[in-house]
Design an enzyme around this catalytic site. Structure first.
Site, PDB file in Angstrom:
ATOM      1  N   CYS A 111     -47.359   7.558   6.874  1.00 29.15           N
ATOM      2  CA  CYS A 111     -48.189   8.303   7.838  1.00 29.15           C
ATOM      3  C   CYS A 111     -48.492   9.729   7.376  1.00 29.15           C
ATOM      4  CB  CYS A 111     -47.520   8.319   9.202  1.00 29.15           C
ATOM      5  SG  CYS A 111     -47.205   6.669   9.842  1.00 29.15           S
ATOM      6  N   HIS A 247     -50.463  14.169  13.096  1.00 32.74           N
ATOM      7  CA  HIS A 247     -50.426  12.708  13.031  1.00 32.74           C
ATOM      8  C   HIS A 247     -50.182  12.178  14.436  1.00 32.74           C
ATOM      9  CE1 HIS A 247     -49.444   8.662  12.248  1.00 32.74           C
ATOM     10  NE2 HIS A 247     -48.142   8.816  12.362  1.00 32.74           N
ATOM     11  N   ASN A 277     -51.073   4.491  16.807  1.00 34.57           N
ATOM     12  CA  ASN A 277     -50.707   5.127  15.536  1.00 34.57           C
ATOM     13  C   ASN A 277     -51.384   4.360  14.395  1.00 34.57           C
ATOM     14  OD1 ASN A 277     -49.439   5.883  13.145  1.00 34.57           O
ATOM     15  ND2 ASN A 277     -47.387   5.949  14.042  1.00 34.57           N
TER      16      ASN A 277
END
Ligand code: COA
Length: 320
Positions: A111, A247, A277
């Site tokens: 990520c 993020h 996500n």
């Protein structure tokens, strides 16, 4: 001389899976997912794959930057969910956008991948090796999660985001990156099973496993630390930053980071409710949405920050 973002693009698959849809096969509820994560729905790939999504986001970013694809010197695709072992995703993106000479490689920092890609491109540009780069974050997270594990699968979605960067007088002011492999087991996903005739590794399933609470603790500790280091490098206070693009993993992580930095949550844009996500794609998707809504003004200060498996983290301070 530094690196400026001159174009952005994003793409998400058409198929939408709502929290309510998940209750058809999981012991969960819309209320639980919204309250604990901020996620309402996610876009899920039904067959396009990571490369095709990367191409669409890249084409939109190139159009937005108004440059010729042949002027790109470097393509980095940040992904942990590539469709193929080789050729790398970046080379396949290169082919589709119409460039046949630049350097292409994939980068896996989970990520944190887009930030790692952006900071790497900046290092290439600052050192004079390249002038223009394309960074893409593209992920099909839906193929890594176990759709029977309610504590992980509800979090993730698929999509891609991209940015074109080039040499300029203003842009990136400071960067921070780091990793701590010693704690990597708290979020991991096995790769391909060894398939030669001498292999001794037992066949294991290859879904993501995650200790959610430990990942949560890591994020709320490490992200503010990385951002403080970033601001110190540039000698700027947290309240001088107009936008914090983090993020998009969990809305509670975002509000904890805002609190620790003593900055209003209003400066932390959130689009988790729509996408969940999307790993390396989350920051460039958010950036592109803000860019296209004309929310960003030339001269504004922005912090981009990611964190994820590895464990990895990275942050970038820039003037838009
Ligand atoms: N629906 C309903 N109940 C659920 C559930 C779901 N989808 N997932 C877990 N639960 C249950 C648990 O079984 C537990 O039940 P119990 O109390 O009976 O044992 C309870 O909810 C609380 O679980 P817990 O793990 O303490 O929840 P949490 O508040 O920590 O939230 C996460 C779980 C995963 C949402 C949260 O830890 C998180 O977001 N962590 C970060 C993960 C992340 O961002 N990863 C990617 C990083 S890049």
């Amino acid at each position: 001389m530094t690196t400026r973002i001159i174009g952005t693009g994003c793409y998400a698959p058409e198929h939408i899976v709502t929290n309510e849809d998940l209750t058809q096969f999981l012991d969960t509820s819309d209320e639980w997912i919204r309250e604990r994560t901020g996620i309402h729905r996610r876009h899920i790939d039904t067959g396009e794959g990571t490369t095709a999504m990367a191409v669409k986001a890249a084409q939109r970013a190139i159009e937005n930057a108004n440059i010729s694809p042949q002027s790109i010197d470097l393509i980095i695709v940040a992904t942990s969910t590539a469709d193929e072992i080789f050729p790398n995703t970046a080379a396949m993106v290169q082919k589709s956008i119409g460039n046949n000479h630049c350097t292409c490689y994939d980068l896996n920092a989970a990520c944190s991948g887009f930030i790692y890609g952006l900071n790497t491109a900046h290092a290439f540009i600052k050192s004079g090796i390249v002038e223009t780069a394309l960074i893409v974050g593209s992920e099909t997270m839906s193929k890594t999660v176990n759709w029977e594990d309610r504590s992980t699968c509800i979090l993730f979605g698929d999509g891609a985001g991209a940015a074109v960067v080039t040499k300029d007088e203003t842009g990136i002011e400071s960067i921070v990156m780091g990793s701590d492999g010693s704690n990597g087991e708290i979020i991991s996903c096995d790769g391909r099973i060894m398939e030669n005739r001498w292999g001794k590794r037992p066949v294991k399933n290859s879904h993501m496993i995650m200790d959610g609470q430990e990942v949560f603790k890591f994020a709320v500790r490490k992200v503010p630390e990385a951002i403080k280091e970033l601001l110190e490098q540039a000698n700027i206070d947290a309240d001088q930053i107009d936008h914090y693009l983090l993020h998009q993993a969990n809305e509670r992580i975002l509000s904890s980071v805002a609190k620790r930095l003593h900055v209003s949550m209003e400066r932390f844009p959130v689009n988790l409710s729509e996408y969940g996500n999307t790993s390396a794609a989350s920051i460039p998707i958010l950036l592109d949405e803000m860019n296209r809504k004309n929310i960003l003004r030339r001269g504004e200060k922005m912090v981009l920050a990611g964190f994820g498996a590895g464990l990895t983290w990275g942050a970038t301070l820039l003037t838009w």
